[in-house]
Motif scaffolding. Sequence first.
Motif, PDB file in Angstrom:
ATOM      1  N   ASP A 156     -49.110  -4.354 -42.448  1.00 44.55           N
ATOM      2  CA  ASP A 156     -47.756  -4.019 -42.007  1.00 44.55           C
ATOM      3  C   ASP A 156     -47.038  -3.388 -43.192  1.00 44.55           C
ATOM      4  O   ASP A 156     -47.030  -3.973 -44.286  1.00 44.55           O
ATOM      5  CB  ASP A 156     -47.003  -5.281 -41.563  1.00 44.55           C
ATOM      6  N   LYS A 191     -61.589  -4.786 -30.294  1.00 43.36           N
ATOM      7  CA  LYS A 191     -61.705  -6.135 -29.711  1.00 43.36           C
ATOM      8  C   LYS A 191     -60.923  -7.289 -30.318  1.00 43.36           C
ATOM      9  O   LYS A 191     -61.018  -8.341 -29.741  1.00 43.36           O
ATOM     10  CB  LYS A 191     -63.207  -6.553 -29.663  1.00 43.36           C
ATOM     11  N   PRO A 192     -60.236  -7.356 -31.345  1.00 38.70           N
ATOM     12  CA  PRO A 192     -59.937  -6.411 -32.405  1.00 38.70           C
ATOM     13  C   PRO A 192     -60.850  -6.551 -33.625  1.00 38.70           C
ATOM     14  O   PRO A 192     -60.557  -6.068 -34.688  1.00 38.70           O
ATOM     15  CB  PRO A 192     -58.519  -6.831 -32.773  1.00 38.70           C
ATOM     16  N   GLN A 193     -62.000  -7.248 -33.436  1.00 42.40           N
ATOM     17  CA  GLN A 193     -62.860  -7.483 -34.599  1.00 42.40           C
ATOM     18  C   GLN A 193     -63.857  -6.345 -34.798  1.00 42.40           C
ATOM     19  O   GLN A 193     -64.352  -5.768 -33.835  1.00 42.40           O
ATOM     20  CB  GLN A 193     -63.633  -8.786 -34.418  1.00 42.40           C
ATOM     21  N   ARG A 219     -53.574  -8.925 -43.646  1.00 38.02           N
ATOM     22  CA  ARG A 219     -54.501 -10.013 -43.324  1.00 38.02           C
ATOM     23  C   ARG A 219     -55.896  -9.426 -43.163  1.00 38.02           C
ATOM     24  O   ARG A 219     -56.085  -8.434 -42.449  1.00 38.02           O
ATOM     25  CB  ARG A 219     -54.077 -10.691 -42.024  1.00 38.02           C
ATOM     26  N   SER A 260     -47.577  -0.498 -38.493  1.00 42.43           N
ATOM     27  CA  SER A 260     -48.485  -1.632 -38.392  1.00 42.43           C
ATOM     28  C   SER A 260     -49.863  -1.090 -38.025  1.00 42.43           C
ATOM     29  O   SER A 260     -50.007  -0.370 -37.041  1.00 42.43           O
ATOM     30  CB  SER A 260     -47.980  -2.619 -37.336  1.00 42.43           C
ATOM     31  N   ASP A 264     -55.869   1.136 -34.870  1.00 42.11           N
ATOM     32  CA  ASP A 264     -54.652   1.287 -34.070  1.00 42.11           C
ATOM     33  C   ASP A 264     -53.485   1.416 -35.038  1.00 42.11           C
ATOM     34  O   ASP A 264     -53.355   0.590 -35.953  1.00 42.11           O
ATOM     35  CB  ASP A 264     -54.411   0.027 -33.231  1.00 42.11           C
ATOM     36  N   ARG A 281     -59.555 -16.258 -44.448  1.00 42.76           N
ATOM     37  CA  ARG A 281     -58.475 -15.283 -44.247  1.00 42.76           C
ATOM     38  C   ARG A 281     -57.848 -14.957 -45.598  1.00 42.76           C
ATOM     39  O   ARG A 281     -57.359 -15.846 -46.298  1.00 42.76           O
ATOM     40  CB  ARG A 281     -57.375 -15.864 -43.352  1.00 42.76           C
ATOM     41  N   GLN A 328     -53.948  -1.926 -37.265  1.00 45.41           N
ATOM     42  CA  GLN A 328     -54.887  -2.996 -36.912  1.00 45.41           C
ATOM     43  C   GLN A 328     -56.272  -2.423 -36.680  1.00 45.41           C
ATOM     44  O   GLN A 328     -56.411  -1.344 -36.124  1.00 45.41           O
ATOM     45  CB  GLN A 328     -54.455  -3.706 -35.623  1.00 45.41           C
ATOM     46  N   SER A 329     -57.262  -3.218 -37.085  1.00 42.15           N
ATOM     47  CA  SER A 329     -58.637  -2.767 -36.894  1.00 42.15           C
ATOM     48  C   SER A 329     -59.011  -2.797 -35.419  1.00 42.15           C
ATOM     49  O   SER A 329     -58.484  -3.566 -34.637  1.00 42.15           O
ATOM     50  CB  SER A 329     -59.597  -3.651 -37.691  1.00 42.15           C
ATOM     51  N   GLU A 346     -61.649  -8.526 -39.408  1.00 39.33           N
ATOM     52  CA  GLU A 346     -60.406  -8.164 -38.716  1.00 39.33           C
ATOM     53  C   GLU A 346     -59.357  -7.825 -39.776  1.00 39.33           C
ATOM     54  O   GLU A 346     -59.162  -8.603 -40.705  1.00 39.33           O
ATOM     55  CB  GLU A 346     -59.969  -9.357 -37.867  1.00 39.33           C
ATOM     56  N   ILE A 347     -58.700  -6.695 -39.619  1.00 38.35           N
ATOM     57  CA  ILE A 347     -57.789  -6.223 -40.659  1.00 38.35           C
ATOM     58  C   ILE A 347     -56.444  -5.857 -40.063  1.00 38.35           C
ATOM     59  O   ILE A 347     -56.375  -5.272 -38.984  1.00 38.35           O
ATOM     60  CB  ILE A 347     -58.376  -4.981 -41.359  1.00 38.35           C
ATOM     61  N   ARG A 348     -55.418  -6.165 -40.801  1.00 38.77           N
ATOM     62  CA  ARG A 348     -54.068  -5.809 -40.343  1.00 38.77           C
ATOM     63  C   ARG A 348     -53.210  -5.502 -41.564  1.00 38.77           C
ATOM     64  O   ARG A 348     -53.234  -6.236 -42.552  1.00 38.77           O
ATOM     65  CB  ARG A 348     -53.530  -7.005 -39.575  1.00 38.77           C
TER      66      ARG A 348
END
Lengths: 70, 256
Positions: free
Chosen positions: B85, B63-65, B98, B57, B41, B112, B59-60, B81-83
């Motif tokens: 920014d 689901k968001p995993q 993250r 931003s 996303d 994390r 995001q993975s 899970e990846i993010r």
Amino acid sequence: MTEILTLDEVKKRRNDLLKSFEMPEDKVYELARNYSLRSQERARFQKIEAYDFLLSSAAASENEEHHAIA
Amino acid sequence: MIVEPDSDNAQSQLRSRATQFAENIRSLISRTVESDVEPFDVDLMKPQKDTDRLLASLQSNPKPQIALVSSDVDDAVFSFEIRFDMFVEKFLTVQSSRIAVGLLGSDEPLLRYEYIRHPDSVPSAHLHVHAHRDQFLHGMMLSTSGRPKQRLRKLTQGKLPYLSQIHFPLGGPRLRPGIEDVLEMLIREFGVKQKADAVEYLAQSRAEWRRLQLRALLARNHSDALDYLRSEGYTVTPPGWTPAVTAPEDPAVAQW
């Protein structure tokens, strides 16, 4: 193609997502901190976090701009 | 919904840069480990009217995993899970990131890896471990100053301390680990199912990441680079201008 949102659009999306939780904003953030959101809720909360970054960074950018003008 | 016109070439390029970054990460995961990784996303915003900057931003999904497959049971066991920014300008500048590793079905992660470009009082790159040992908590509250004092105060309000609150430093902004390191750790330590030549591919990608960081270090620490080259016998001619930032003033070198 990924759309480029405006500040107002991001604010609206964030607020709409928060409303969908049907609980106070503080409670949503507290549940997220404690890993107590359900899977679907977590996915929605992750979007809220993304919008929070965009909004806080936009505010920081604006401050930079004002500082430069001053 | 407002979509900026594609005729704005600069903006279109910034958009491409951000989406390409997201695709590169998806592709790295897809190429190296068995997973259900899908396109990330990507949320983009133009902070002001007259600026060549976008905020992004990533995001993975889903689901968001991302589910990772274990080699032994041949089934999805781990979550990823990846993010990221970022500011997107001439260069991509990550503001925070993250990477969370967990077990599917459990909301709280195991680990994390996080990065904050301008942190207040924590290491810019750090690791959180979600585990428990009584002695650790004892050690976290022994002192009567600083964070131990805060933890004691919170304890009286019914808020328990956790090992996962500790920020284990990981080399500062320039020498922090990359996503390749986390993926290789998952393969080697947790038996996540890898694809053909995954470790070699990760090594190649890691080398690109570290060269990028090395160049960023050299760009802001000219005198160290010059000293080393001269000590090796090179003759280095100055360019005729003074670098904007010279060692030892580069704050990133000293940052924890």
